[in-house]
Design a protein around this motif. Structure first.
Motif, PDB file in Angstrom:
ATOM      1  N   ARG A  68      36.112  77.957  59.665  1.00  0.00           N
ATOM      2  CA  ARG A  68      35.252  77.544  58.550  1.00  0.00           C
ATOM      3  C   ARG A  68      34.039  78.472  58.457  1.00  0.00           C
ATOM      4  N   ASP A  72      33.971  68.946  63.003  1.00  0.00           N
ATOM      5  CA  ASP A  72      33.958  68.257  61.708  1.00  0.00           C
ATOM      6  C   ASP A  72      32.519  68.086  61.235  1.00  0.00           C
ATOM      7  N   ASP A  86      30.202  70.507  58.273  1.00  0.00           N
ATOM      8  CA  ASP A  86      29.539  69.959  57.080  1.00  0.00           C
ATOM      9  C   ASP A  86      28.074  70.393  57.048  1.00  0.00           C
TER      10      ASP A  86
END
Ligand code: IPM
Ligand code: MG
Length: 352
Positions: A106, A243, A247
């Protein structure tokens, strides 16, 4: 050569952002003389509605025959009351697990054009921001034993040496191509699984003497990300910490609507999806930001197909579109020229 792409638009804004991505890929195909073959499949809430199962066999079996999976988003309030094995999220976790996609990349990059959409003070981000979160995706508390027994419920966080080793190798290799710094995030002051994590990461790091390795507790890491994000390059961490931190890193770039992701395993098949969710509150209104999904397609071209030029073309088209002042509402900042999902997709396609 034909590239076989399973397209799973999913729920909420998923179909809207996926339409724009396919539009952009069609232009890439034309420009570079490539042949993309799309197979549309259902997963998530819409699959539950049609098949009574968020991840029907036909979806999984067909996806396994494709080279890659592109996914929009799954979930929404309509399916919130369903038992856990029928919930849309089950489709996502099932796909990741069944396809063996243990490594989730990511990247959080702050585009200079979006500097004023970033919630941090300018002095903190003036040198830009370019972080790669490498999240373990098929282990940890997401897949450990869980149960509800009367008024007690539990979830277990389990990691094996093998699981930690392989994700560490992914992070180290990625760092070798960047600034050669890795920060491993855990909670080793409390958790056994984190102590094993830290020990194993240190072992693997011996094979990469050029890498500067640091360790950070997750609570501190979440604070440091806001205080001084430039201290991070590659972050490697477990499923749930990844996770949460991804974000947070996403928001540093101005909007979670900008963040792409790649999920890779040992085999060739990869899955590409935006980091954001299905955003039911804005679904169907043609206002969602399609850039995270479009940038995920660029990652697909690079990592699964080895088409670096095509990947760059997509990324440059996105950047040019931002230069031209196109902004969806989430990244508008002080910009007044707010465009729709479709207008944003059209602009990127034109710039290809
Ligand atoms: C993500 C999402 C998923 C996750 C949910 C939708 C299951 O938040 O991809 O980050 O927790 O992995
Ligand atoms: Mg998430």
């Amino acid at each position: 050569m034909t590239y076989k792409i399973a397209v799973i638009p999913g729920d909420g804004i998923g179909p809207e952002v996926m339409d724009e991505t396919v539009k952009v890929l069609d232009c890439v195909a034309k420009k570079f003389g490539l042949d993309f073959h799309y197979t549309y499949l259902k997963a998530g809430g819409c699959a539950y509605d049609e098949y009574g199962d968020p991840l029907p066999d036909v979806t999984l079996e067909t996806a396994l025959k494709c080279d890659v999976v592109m996914l929009g988003a799954v979930g929404g309030p309509k399916w919130d009351e369903l038992p856990v094995d029928k919930r849309p999220e089950k489709a996502l976790l099932g796909l990741r697990k069944s396809l063996g996609l243990f490594a989730n990349l990511r990247p959080a990059v702050l585009f200079p054009q979006l500097a004023d959409a970033c919630p941090l003070k300018e002095e903190i981000t003036k040198n830009g921001l370019d972080i790669l979160v490498v999240r373990e995706l098929t282990g940890g508390i997401y897949f450990g034993k869980r149960a509800t027994e009367g008024d007690v419920a539990y979830d277990t966080m389990t990691y094996s040496v093998k699981e930690i080793e392989r994700i560490t190798h992914v992070a180290m290799k990625a760092a070798m191509m960047r600034s050669k710094r890795v920060c491993s995030v855990d909670k080793a002051n409390i958790l056994d699984s984190s102590r094993l994590w830290r020990k194993t990461v240190k072992e693997v790091a011996k094979e990469y003497p050029e890498i500067q390795l640091d360790h950070m507790y997750v609570d501190n890491a979440s604070m440091q990300l806001i205080r001084k994000p430039s201290q991070f390059d590659v972050i490697v961490t477990g499923n749930m910490f990844g996770d949460i931190l991804s974000d947070e890193a996403a928001m540093l770039t101005g909007s979670i609507g900008m963040l792409p992701s790649a999920s890779l395993g040992e085999g060739n098949i990869g899955m590409y999806e935006p980091v954001h969710g299905s955003a039911p509150d804005i679904a169907g209104r043609n206002i969602a930001n399609p850039l995270a999904t479009i940038k995920s397609a660029a990652m697909m071209l690079r990592y699964s197909f080895g088409l670096e030029d095509a990947a760059k073309a997509v990324e440059e088209a996105v950047s040019k579109t931002l230069d031209q002042g196109f902004r969806t509402a989430d990244i508008a900042g002080r910009e007044r020229n707010i465009v729709s999902t479709k207008e944003m997709g059209d602009a990127v396609a034109r710039n290809i």
